[in-house]
Design an enzyme around this catalytic site. Structure first.
Site: not given
Ligand code: UT7
Length: 329
Positions: A116, A256, A286
């Site tokens: 990125c 980004h 992204n």
């Molecule tokens: O550009 C390259 C660098 N990459 C980044 O900068 C990405 C950085 N990370 C992020 O943007 C975020 O961590 C994500 C968007 C990938 C995920 O968001 P989050 O708020 O960190 O979610 P999480 O991984 O903590 O998950 C929270 C909950 C989980 O459920 P439980 O365990 O709380 O029941 C996940 O299973 O959300 C669930 N979840 C989803 N639910 C619906 C994860 N993905 C999804 C989804 N739809 N697509």
């Protein structure tokens, strides 16, 4: 006394494929919903490059558009630097292929693999070629066909990424416009949280690596999120401080586009109101090395000569950085 040469951006070109992948489309593929995607990332839809096409098919039209806008021949370009993590092939470089497709017959070209931060790394490198006097006109491009490495059964990554790319022209300038300063960082310890497991020399492709889905993005969202918030904000603040600037002196932040929440945190940290932040993540998702030049492409008509612009990125590697630019036209 010889005047200092700076690398001014003098044109922008971009390209996004027509096909859209909306949150509603993704609801039909994985267990997700529009509300979750919008509130956790800010994304509404992404573009997808269909057919047997590669990243060079995103960047060649962007380069052609840029040359047309500036009214110059492809033969005038001395070098092309491409930021990408989805090259058409392992070799030759995508820059090599774009030079051929866009008719840059007098240019040499190479790729920068910094995920990125690819465009930021490429921009600093391209600017150095101009500042040294070695080149007069350099094109810096960033783009990715992320759909080629996304696992569309993994709801934690498939909702984030999209395809697209854009390019800027750098020209030698003696009035002080262009790239002013840059802080770039890299920390290979971050590899654990964001990488592609197979397909490189460490783990070449086999039937097993394909069956194990090791040719897709592997991302642990939360550690990357935390490192991105800190990394992008720290480096942006450091860049302003060492140039004796505050948020009030900045016309635009070009971050980004990985997650709207990371972008908001960076803007808050450097004291910038959110209306000065370029944000198109809702339309493209992204696009990795494509996000920053695509923002410049979308906002080009609103930019004014002399505007101070901070560009900031964080991504796989980890790689991150920030660059200060004085807009040149
Ligand atoms: O550009 C390259 C660098 N990459 C980044 O900068 C990405 C950085 N990370 C992020 O943007 C975020 O961590 C994500 C968007 C990938 C995920 O968001 P989050 O708020 O960190 O979610 P999480 O991984 O903590 O998950 C929270 C909950 C989980 O459920 P439980 O365990 O709380 O029941 C996940 O299973 O959300 C669930 N979840 C989803 N639910 C619906 C994860 N993905 C999804 C989804 N739809 N697509």
């Amino acid at each position: 006394m010889t005047q200092k040469i700076t690398a001014a951006i003098t044109a922008v070109g971009g390209f996004v494929p027509e096909d859209k992948l909306t949150n509603a489309d993704l609801e039909k593929i994985v267990d997700t919903n529009d509300e979750w995607i919008r509130s956790r990332t800010g994304i509404e839809e992404r573009r997808i490059l269909k057919g047997q096409k590669g990243t060079s098919d995103l960047l060649a039209p962007a380069v052609e558009q840029l040359l047309k806008k500036r009214g110059i021949s492809p033969l005038e370009i001395d070098a092309l630097v491409v930021g990408t993590v989805t090259p058409d092939m392992m070799f030759p470089s995508t820059a090599n292929l774009v030079c051929h497709k866009a008719g840059l017959k007098n240019a040499w070209g190479f790729d920068m693999l910094a995920a990125c931060s690819g465009f930021l790394y490429a921009l600093t490198t391209g600017a150095a070629l101009i500042e040294s006097g070695r080149c007069k006109k350099v094109i810096v491009a960033g783009g990715d066909k992320m759909s080629s490495i996304v696992d569309y059964s993994d709801r934690t990554t498939c909702i984030i990424f999209g395809d697209g790319g854009a390019a800027v022209l750098l020209e030698a300038n003696t009035e002080g416009y262009g790239v002013q300063d840059s802080i770039l960082r890299s920390d290979g310890a971050g590899c654990a949280h964001l990488h592609m497991k197979a397909g490189g020399s460490l783990r070449p492709a086999t039937a097993e690596t394909v069956a194990n889905k090791e040719h897709f993005i592997y991302q642990e969202g939360q550690p990357v999120f935390k490192a991105a918030v800190k990394g992008m904000a720290d480096v942006s603040a450091e860049l302003l401080e060492r140039n004796n600037l505050t948020g009030d002196d900045i016309a635009w932040l070009v971050p980004h586009q990985a997650n709207k929440r990371i972008i908001d945190a960076t803007a808050d940290r450097i004291g910038l109101s959110h209306d000065k932040v370029m944000l198109n993540i809702q339309r493209y998702g992204n696009t990795t090395a494509g996000t920053i030049p695509l923002c410049l492409w979308d906002w080009e008509s609103q930019l004014k000569k002399g505007d101070n612009i901070v560009i900031a990125a964080f991504g796989g590697g980890f790689t991150w950085g920030a660059t200060l630019i004085k807009w040149g036209y």
